[in-house]
Design a protein around this motif. Structure first.
Motif, PDB file in Angstrom:
ATOM      1  N   PRO A  37      -8.187  -4.863 -23.545  1.00 25.75           N
ATOM      2  CA  PRO A  37      -9.030  -3.695 -23.235  1.00 25.75           C
ATOM      3  C   PRO A  37      -9.769  -3.894 -21.914  1.00 25.75           C
ATOM      4  CG  PRO A  37      -9.353  -4.415 -25.507  1.00 25.75           C
ATOM      5  CD  PRO A  37      -8.563  -5.480 -24.834  1.00 25.75           C
ATOM      6  N   GLU A  38     -10.003  -2.777 -21.211  1.00 20.89           N
ATOM      7  CA  GLU A  38     -10.758  -2.809 -19.967  1.00 20.89           C
ATOM      8  C   GLU A  38     -12.180  -2.349 -20.251  1.00 20.89           C
ATOM      9  OE1 GLU A  38      -9.436  -1.538 -15.724  1.00 20.89           O
ATOM     10  OE2 GLU A  38     -10.460   0.209 -16.588  1.00 20.89           O
ATOM     11  N   LEU A  39     -13.150  -3.191 -19.947  1.00 19.51           N
ATOM     12  CA  LEU A  39     -14.567  -2.910 -20.175  1.00 19.51           C
ATOM     13  C   LEU A  39     -15.171  -2.364 -18.889  1.00 19.51           C
ATOM     14  CD1 LEU A  39     -17.089  -3.132 -21.994  1.00 19.51           C
ATOM     15  CD2 LEU A  39     -17.302  -5.519 -21.247  1.00 19.51           C
ATOM     16  N   ARG A  40     -15.965  -1.299 -19.017  1.00 21.46           N
ATOM     17  CA  ARG A  40     -16.524  -0.638 -17.846  1.00 21.46           C
ATOM     18  C   ARG A  40     -18.006  -0.337 -18.060  1.00 21.46           C
ATOM     19  NH1 ARG A  40     -12.057   4.245 -17.849  1.00 21.46           N
ATOM     20  NH2 ARG A  40     -10.177   3.008 -17.415  1.00 21.46           N
ATOM     21  N   LEU A  41     -18.752  -0.364 -16.978  1.00 23.96           N
ATOM     22  CA  LEU A  41     -20.124   0.122 -16.993  1.00 23.96           C
ATOM     23  C   LEU A  41     -20.293   1.065 -15.818  1.00 23.96           C
ATOM     24  CD1 LEU A  41     -22.946  -0.263 -18.470  1.00 23.96           C
ATOM     25  CD2 LEU A  41     -23.556  -1.563 -16.418  1.00 23.96           C
ATOM     26  N   LEU A  42     -20.745   2.280 -16.080  1.00 24.47           N
ATOM     27  CA  LEU A  42     -21.025   3.271 -15.045  1.00 24.47           C
ATOM     28  C   LEU A  42     -22.531   3.419 -14.924  1.00 24.47           C
ATOM     29  CD1 LEU A  42     -19.356   6.622 -14.302  1.00 24.47           C
ATOM     30  CD2 LEU A  42     -21.784   6.631 -14.906  1.00 24.47           C
ATOM     31  N   PHE A  43     -23.027   3.509 -13.685  1.00 29.55           N
ATOM     32  CA  PHE A  43     -24.467   3.626 -13.497  1.00 29.55           C
ATOM     33  C   PHE A  43     -24.777   4.509 -12.299  1.00 29.55           C
ATOM     34  CE2 PHE A  43     -22.899  -0.302 -11.614  1.00 29.55           C
ATOM     35  CZ  PHE A  43     -23.355  -0.256 -10.312  1.00 29.55           C
ATOM     36  N   ASP A  44     -25.886   5.207 -12.398  1.00 24.79           N
ATOM     37  CA  ASP A  44     -26.402   6.089 -11.362  1.00 24.79           C
ATOM     38  C   ASP A  44     -27.182   5.248 -10.355  1.00 24.79           C
ATOM     39  OD1 ASP A  44     -27.670   8.158  -9.913  1.00 24.79           O
ATOM     40  OD2 ASP A  44     -27.927   9.382 -11.710  1.00 24.79           O
ATOM     41  N   THR A  45     -26.965   5.488  -9.056  1.00 27.90           N
ATOM     42  CA  THR A  45     -27.752   4.761  -8.056  1.00 27.90           C
ATOM     43  C   THR A  45     -29.162   5.318  -7.932  1.00 27.90           C
ATOM     44  OG1 THR A  45     -27.025   6.178  -6.232  1.00 27.90           O
ATOM     45  CG2 THR A  45     -25.670   4.239  -6.735  1.00 27.90           C
ATOM     46  N   LEU A  46     -29.401   6.515  -8.475  1.00 30.20           N
ATOM     47  CA  LEU A  46     -30.722   7.158  -8.444  1.00 30.20           C
ATOM     48  C   LEU A  46     -31.269   7.253  -7.026  1.00 30.20           C
ATOM     49  CD1 LEU A  46     -32.412   5.707 -11.655  1.00 30.20           C
ATOM     50  CD2 LEU A  46     -31.326   7.943 -11.344  1.00 30.20           C
ATOM     51  N   GLY A  47     -30.370   7.566  -6.084  1.00 23.74           N
ATOM     52  CA  GLY A  47     -30.793   7.827  -4.716  1.00 23.74           C
ATOM     53  C   GLY A  47     -30.885   6.621  -3.819  1.00 23.74           C
ATOM     54  N   GLU A  48     -30.578   5.435  -4.304  1.00 24.23           N
ATOM     55  CA  GLU A  48     -30.630   4.262  -3.441  1.00 24.23           C
ATOM     56  C   GLU A  48     -29.526   4.345  -2.394  1.00 24.23           C
ATOM     57  OE1 GLU A  48     -30.915   0.538  -5.440  1.00 24.23           O
ATOM     58  OE2 GLU A  48     -32.362   1.278  -6.897  1.00 24.23           O
ATOM     59  N   GLU A  49     -29.834   3.939  -1.170  1.00 22.69           N
ATOM     60  CA  GLU A  49     -28.924   4.153  -0.053  1.00 22.69           C
ATOM     61  C   GLU A  49     -27.741   3.193  -0.031  1.00 22.69           C
ATOM     62  OE1 GLU A  49     -28.897   6.567   2.212  1.00 22.69           O
ATOM     63  OE2 GLU A  49     -30.522   7.477   1.076  1.00 22.69           O
ATOM     64  N   ASP A  50     -27.920   1.965  -0.476  1.00 18.58           N
ATOM     65  CA  ASP A  50     -26.829   0.992  -0.431  1.00 18.58           C
ATOM     66  C   ASP A  50     -25.692   1.480  -1.322  1.00 18.58           C
ATOM     67  OD1 ASP A  50     -26.548  -2.587  -1.184  1.00 18.58           O
ATOM     68  OD2 ASP A  50     -25.153  -1.161  -0.291  1.00 18.58           O
ATOM     69  N   PRO A  51     -24.512   1.792  -0.786  1.00 16.88           N
ATOM     70  CA  PRO A  51     -23.449   2.362  -1.597  1.00 16.88           C
ATOM     71  C   PRO A  51     -22.929   1.428  -2.657  1.00 16.88           C
ATOM     72  CG  PRO A  51     -22.625   1.794   0.577  1.00 16.88           C
ATOM     73  CD  PRO A  51     -24.113   1.629   0.622  1.00 16.88           C
ATOM     74  N   ASP A  52     -22.854   0.167  -2.356  1.00 14.63           N
ATOM     75  CA  ASP A  52     -22.419  -0.813  -3.355  1.00 14.63           C
ATOM     76  C   ASP A  52     -22.547  -2.193  -2.738  1.00 14.63           C
ATOM     77  OD1 ASP A  52     -19.887  -0.900  -5.864  1.00 14.63           O
ATOM     78  OD2 ASP A  52     -21.051  -2.565  -5.113  1.00 14.63           O
TER      79      ASP A  52
END
Length: 361
Positions: free
Chosen positions: A92-107
């Motif tokens: 299985p592939e485990l994933r976590l999705l999260f909102d940056t809440l406006g932070e500028e650093d893309p990743d």
């Protein structure tokens, strides 16, 4: 068509005992619990949990309060993350999705100037490109042991008028050399019966021919036949297999419930959408999480996947007994593109005391 805050069922769910904990600690604990339920070796679980903590935005160091300081569109109560698992393949592939809440650093984990898609299009979804606002940005990390972690990014278009959504998507697809495929998909979708709107534009933040661009539609008052017609826009789609899967999840209802999603995936070199994924909201279709888990387990079994680990995962993530829970298993998606077991289960975590009110418009 007006924008609105997220759909959610009209009930209060049992909350997690999370108040006062740091967001990062809470999410790290959920990831670790999922690793244990999925029987991932302890050393790998510890390593990826530590890695995940380093990838989360700065808000992960904030304590969880009674209500969100900055409500997110991810979940109905404004919580800024969800956990999901794709059940295809040997692991299985485990994933976590999260909102940056406006932070500028893309990743913090990727070089955005060198990835296949991101560096060419991300500015198109900002106010600098003449959009009404900068699109909310979500990231996800996906890990199928023992492979490396994969990163994905999602631009939320739901706050913009439709004309701006289509303008941004059209220009992005042009820059990526995907205009013929997008023109074909848009014509086919717009010719289909029913009402829907583009809600997200997503890219795989990765190099290589397998990198995808994805466009998500929110369907309004759709039935399962309509969802199947939209999915058939894709080059690879088994309509009979999809219909059977939808029937299991809906309990043989013709209606698809509230706010079902259709996602079309595009790949370089193809003149039409490559694949389609359909998302159904189980709280609108089942009496509670126990029934939702049972239906999903039946779908997995029919796809040749032993549902034991899925049941263990649902029990591990629930704030209480599944028989008393509703809304934990929020979405289940199915992709009928030739790979058995291509089912993903999406879990939302009731943390805050009150749900975010829906805009009556």
């Amino acid at each position: 068509m007006t924008s609105r805050l997220p759909w959610f069922p009209e009930y209060i769910r049992e909350n997690y005992p999370a108040r006062g904990r740091l967001f990062g600690d809470f999410l790290g604990g959920l990831w670790a619990a999922a690793c244990e339920a999925l029987e991932i070796p302890v050393d790998q679980a510890v390593r990826t949990t530590r890695m995940l903590r380093g990838l989360l935005p700065s808000w992960s160091g904030d304590p969880i309060g009674i209500k969100p300081a900055r409500p997110s569109y991810v979940a109905g109560d404004g919580f800024p993350a969800e956990l999901s698992v794709n059940w295809s393949g040997d692991h299985p592939e485990l994933r976590l999705l999260f909102d940056t809440l406006g932070e500028e650093d893309p990743d913090p984990a990727v070089d955005t100037g060198e990835t296949r898609y991101w560096g060419r299009i991300h500015e198109l979804f900002t106010a600098r490109a003449g959009r009404p606002s900068t699109a909310p940005l979500w990231h996800s990390v996906a890990w199928r042991p023992p492979s490396r972690i994969v990163h994905k990014s999602y631009f939320g278009l739901y706050e913009w008028p439709l004309s701006h959504r289509y303008a941004a998507v059209g220009e992005a697809m042009d820059r990526l050399g995907l205009t013929p495929a997008w023109d074909d998909a848009r014509r086919r979708v717009e010719d289909a019966v029913g009402e829907r709107e583009i809600e997200f534009f997503a890219v795989d933040v990765a190099e290589g021919a397998d990198a995808r661009v994805k466009i998500y539609y929110r369907n309004h008052n759709a039935d399962v036949a309509e969802l199947n017609r939209i999915a058939a826009v894709a080059q690879r789609h088994d309509s009979a297999a999809a219909a059977a899967a939808y029937r299991v999840l809906t309990g043989d209802r013709e209606g698809a419930g509230e706010a079902a999603l259709s996602c079309l995936a595009f790949r370089s070199g193809l003149d039409r959408a490559a694949e389609a994924t359909t998302y159904l909201r189980l709280p609108a279709l089942a009496s509670g999480d126990a029934e939702a888990v049972d239906r999903t387990a039946a779908l997995l079994a029919g796809e040749g996947v032993d549902p034991g680990r899925f049941r263990a995962l649902a029990a591990a993530l629930a704030p209480g007994p599944l028989a008393e829970s509703r809304g934990l298993l929020e979405l289940v998606s199915h992709r009928a593109a030739g790979r058995r077991g291509d089912v993903t289960t999406y879990f939302r975590f009731p943390v805050f005391d009150q749900l975010v009110p829906v805009d009556p418009a």
